[in-house]
Design a protein around this motif. Structure first.
Motif, PDB file in Angstrom:
ATOM      1  N   LEU A 207       0.823  -1.211   0.000  1.00  8.24           N
ATOM      2  CA  LEU A 207       0.000   0.000   0.000  1.00  8.24           C
ATOM      3  C   LEU A 207       0.856   1.259   0.000  1.00  8.24           C
ATOM      4  O   LEU A 207       0.362   2.363  -0.270  1.00  8.24           O
ATOM      5  CB  LEU A 207      -0.916   0.014   1.224  1.00  8.24           C
ATOM      6  N   VAL A 208       2.153   1.084   0.318  1.00  7.10           N
ATOM      7  CA  VAL A 208       3.071   2.224   0.394  1.00  7.10           C
ATOM      8  C   VAL A 208       4.154   2.131  -0.668  1.00  7.10           C
ATOM      9  O   VAL A 208       4.420   3.097  -1.392  1.00  7.10           O
ATOM     10  CB  VAL A 208       3.708   2.319   1.800  1.00  7.10           C
ATOM     11  N   ALA A 209       4.813   0.964  -0.751  1.00  5.63           N
ATOM     12  CA  ALA A 209       5.925   0.796  -1.689  1.00  5.63           C
ATOM     13  C   ALA A 209       6.175  -0.685  -1.918  1.00  5.63           C
ATOM     14  O   ALA A 209       5.909  -1.508  -1.037  1.00  5.63           O
ATOM     15  CB  ALA A 209       7.196   1.456  -1.144  1.00  5.63           C
ATOM     16  N   THR A 291      -3.278 -10.361   8.832  1.00 11.40           N
ATOM     17  CA  THR A 291      -4.405  -9.521   8.421  1.00 11.40           C
ATOM     18  C   THR A 291      -3.919  -8.358   7.563  1.00 11.40           C
ATOM     19  O   THR A 291      -4.475  -8.075   6.499  1.00 11.40           O
ATOM     20  CB  THR A 291      -5.142  -8.953   9.652  1.00 11.40           C
ATOM     21  N   LEU A 292      -2.878  -7.680   8.035  1.00  7.65           N
ATOM     22  CA  LEU A 292      -2.352  -6.521   7.309  1.00  7.65           C
ATOM     23  C   LEU A 292      -1.734  -6.935   5.982  1.00  7.65           C
ATOM     24  O   LEU A 292      -1.855  -6.214   4.986  1.00  7.65           O
ATOM     25  CB  LEU A 292      -1.309  -5.794   8.167  1.00  7.65           C
ATOM     26  N   ALA A 324      -0.055   1.478   8.665  1.00  4.34           N
ATOM     27  CA  ALA A 324       0.136   0.858   7.357  1.00  4.34           C
ATOM     28  C   ALA A 324      -0.825   1.366   6.299  1.00  4.34           C
ATOM     29  O   ALA A 324      -0.694   1.008   5.126  1.00  4.34           O
ATOM     30  CB  ALA A 324      -0.002  -0.664   7.494  1.00  4.34           C
ATOM     31  N   GLY A 325      -1.814   2.177   6.670  1.00 10.28           N
ATOM     32  CA  GLY A 325      -2.782   2.665   5.702  1.00 10.28           C
ATOM     33  C   GLY A 325      -3.812   1.628   5.310  1.00 10.28           C
ATOM     34  O   GLY A 325      -4.415   1.707   4.238  1.00 10.28           O
ATOM     35  N   VAL A 326      -4.055   0.649   6.181  1.00  5.72           N
ATOM     36  CA  VAL A 326      -5.054  -0.392   5.918  1.00  5.72           C
ATOM     37  C   VAL A 326      -6.425   0.113   6.346  1.00  5.72           C
ATOM     38  O   VAL A 326      -6.628   0.463   7.513  1.00  5.72           O
ATOM     39  CB  VAL A 326      -4.706  -1.698   6.668  1.00  5.72           C
ATOM     40  N   SER A 327      -7.356   0.127   5.408  1.00  8.76           N
ATOM     41  CA  SER A 327      -8.708   0.628   5.695  1.00  8.76           C
ATOM     42  C   SER A 327      -9.775  -0.451   5.557  1.00  8.76           C
ATOM     43  O   SER A 327     -10.941  -0.209   5.897  1.00  8.76           O
ATOM     44  CB  SER A 327      -9.037   1.794   4.759  1.00  8.76           C
TER      45      SER A 327
END
Length: 471
Positions: A207-209, A291-292, A324-327
């Motif tokens: 989600l980032v790189a 999960t992530l 982590a930006g997990v939504s």
């Protein structure tokens, strides 16, 4: 101070941005520091007292070594970074090599008696070649320290496989026997690999790189890395560092996660893709590492319900998800083991249920070596019964045709194939790994179930079997 040619080579490597080259050009400074600290421990003083106190406290209940070290280092602020590393590795060494150390002391002793903790500490330093036998003799002249140093040759002469493994890899007799029964001729290589220190591995957060971008960022910070062999998100960190202090960690670009654990998340994602899943339930999510990883691989698409009986772990999952930006993940607490209404409403509706089941943890002995001394063989039946119960609950969540991914970090058949054999039948059928991973399934298992190990794959030991709900 690094002199002459070493410094010149390091500067040349720096100009080229070659972090690995810098490391190759330098002497093993950690080894030099370890020998110096070992010499201080032999002489006595504060550091020796600290190591012995930690060892004695660890043996009281065989609790997690990482927790003991963290508590001690917060309190004992006089300990520098080199000393912390030495103390940690020495304590882990005493746990990992207890039976080998005791056998070495018995070999060097003329009369039979129980080993003392100081003798164990000195024997470990001799076996690790941090001090010479002659130096050890200045502490205890009654022991034949050359005989102590030769214990590995003596163990190698043991013809019976299980007793040899029990001493060489410092395992309880029952565990050595279980490994031989389940793994046959591979048991020795497996046991020795389980007794090594695990690599430091991170997962690039997609989600980032991606992994390449993350490796480049770490390289600019002079952190050497090598790519994992099995997951395109896995990166092994070769430079000793505090991962959690790195900017890449703080901004959510990476998480510490073994490559085998990443494989389980990838398997769950492959299962979701085949099933056309929009709803995934991670039934034993813990602090959410998998999960992530699932959420990142899916690009925050779909919906993930992460449940656990430990509320503190779920709080940690929520913190990690924000970083982590997990939504797409929602954490639900199974208070007292009972299902909250939000989960109860999902009965018969989940496309995929992922169960990373509580288990003996034999596959993770590289990271938690103290577990071997805490476990009893009688615990295995308890784990297997609990695992079957959890799978029954997981099946109740599945929609018709839904997939169930059962995973453990153990290498024992009683918790793996034995549990699967007990639950498959009318209503639940195995899904061959080849249907999900193609030819890659044969490199990661037998084509039916996933099975990765430290001696074959360089990962922690994991098992996984996918099943499908059938009417």
């Amino acid at each position: 101070m690094i002199g002459g040619p070493f410094r010149a080579a390091a500067r040349a490597a720096l100009r080229c941005g070659d972090v690995a080259g810098i490391q190759a050009s330098l002497p093993d400074l950690d080894r030099i520091a370890d020998k110096k600290l070992a010499s201080h421990v032999v002489d006595g003083g504060r550091l020796r007292a600290l190591v012995l106190e930690l060892w004695q406290r660890t043996r009281m209940d065989w609790g997690f070594v990482t927790d003991r070290l963290a508590t001690t280092f917060r309190k004992e602020t006089w300990i520098g970074s080199h000393e912390r590393r030495f103390v940690g590795e020495t304590l882990y060494g005493l746990v990992r090599h207890l039976r080998r150390v005791d056998a070495a002391l018995a070999r060097g002793r003329k009369t039979e008696r129980a080993p003392r903790d100081l003798e164990r500490l000195v024997a470990l330093l001799v076996l690790e070649r941090l001090i010479e036998p002659a130096r050890a003799a200045r502490i205890d002249g009654e022991l034949d320290w050359n005989a102590v140093a030769g214990i590995d040759d003596a163990i190698a002469r043991e013809r019976k496989l299980a007793p040899r493994i029990a001493l060489a890899a410092s395992l309880p007799d029952w565990l050595a026997q279980r490994l031989v029964a389940d793994w046959g001729d591979e048991a020795e290589a497996l046991a020795r690999a389980l007794n090594q220190r695990a690599p430091m591995t991170v997962r690039a957060n997609l989600l980032v790189a991606d992994r390449g971008v993350l490796a480049a960022e770490l390289g600019r910070a002079r952190i050497a890395t090598t790519p994992g062999a099995w997951c395109d998100t896995a990166l092994h960190v070769e430079t000793r560092t505090n991962l959690f202090g790195l900017e890449a960690f703080k901004r959510g670009a990476m998480e510490a996660q073994d490559e085998g654990s990443q494989l389980l998340a990838d398997l769950a994602v492959a299962t979701a893709a085949v099933a056309g899943a929009t709803l995934v339930v991670d039934l034993c999510a813990g602090a959410g590492g998998k999960t992530l990883a699932i959420a990142a691989r899916l690009g925050n698409r779909g919906r993930i319900i992460a449940t656990d009986i430990d509320a503190k772990k779920l709080d940690e999952l929520r913190r990690r998800a924000r970083r982590a930006g997990v939504s797409s993940a929602q954490a639900l607490h199974l208070e007292g083991g009972s299902w909250p209404p939000a989960l109860d409403a999902l009965r018969g509706k989940a496309d995929v249920v992922f169960v990373d089941a509580p288990c003996s943890g034999i596959g993770a002995l590289r990271r938690n070596p103290e577990a071997r001394w805490r476990l009893r063989e009688a615990d295995l039946a308890m784990f297997a019964a609990r695992q079957q119960e959890i799978l029954g609950n997981a099946r109740a969540l599945l929609a018709p045709g839904g997939r169930l991914v059962y995973a453990t970090c153990t290498l024992l058949d009683v918790e793996n194939a034995g549990v699967i054999a007990a639950v498959v039948g009318p209503g639940l059928a195995r899904v061959p790994l080849t249907e999900l991973l193609g030819e890659r399934a044969h490199a990661l298992g037998d084509g039916t179930a996933l099975q990765v190990t430290p001696h074959r794959h360089g990962t922690d030991g994991f098992y996984a079997q996918v099943m499908r709900r059938v009417e």
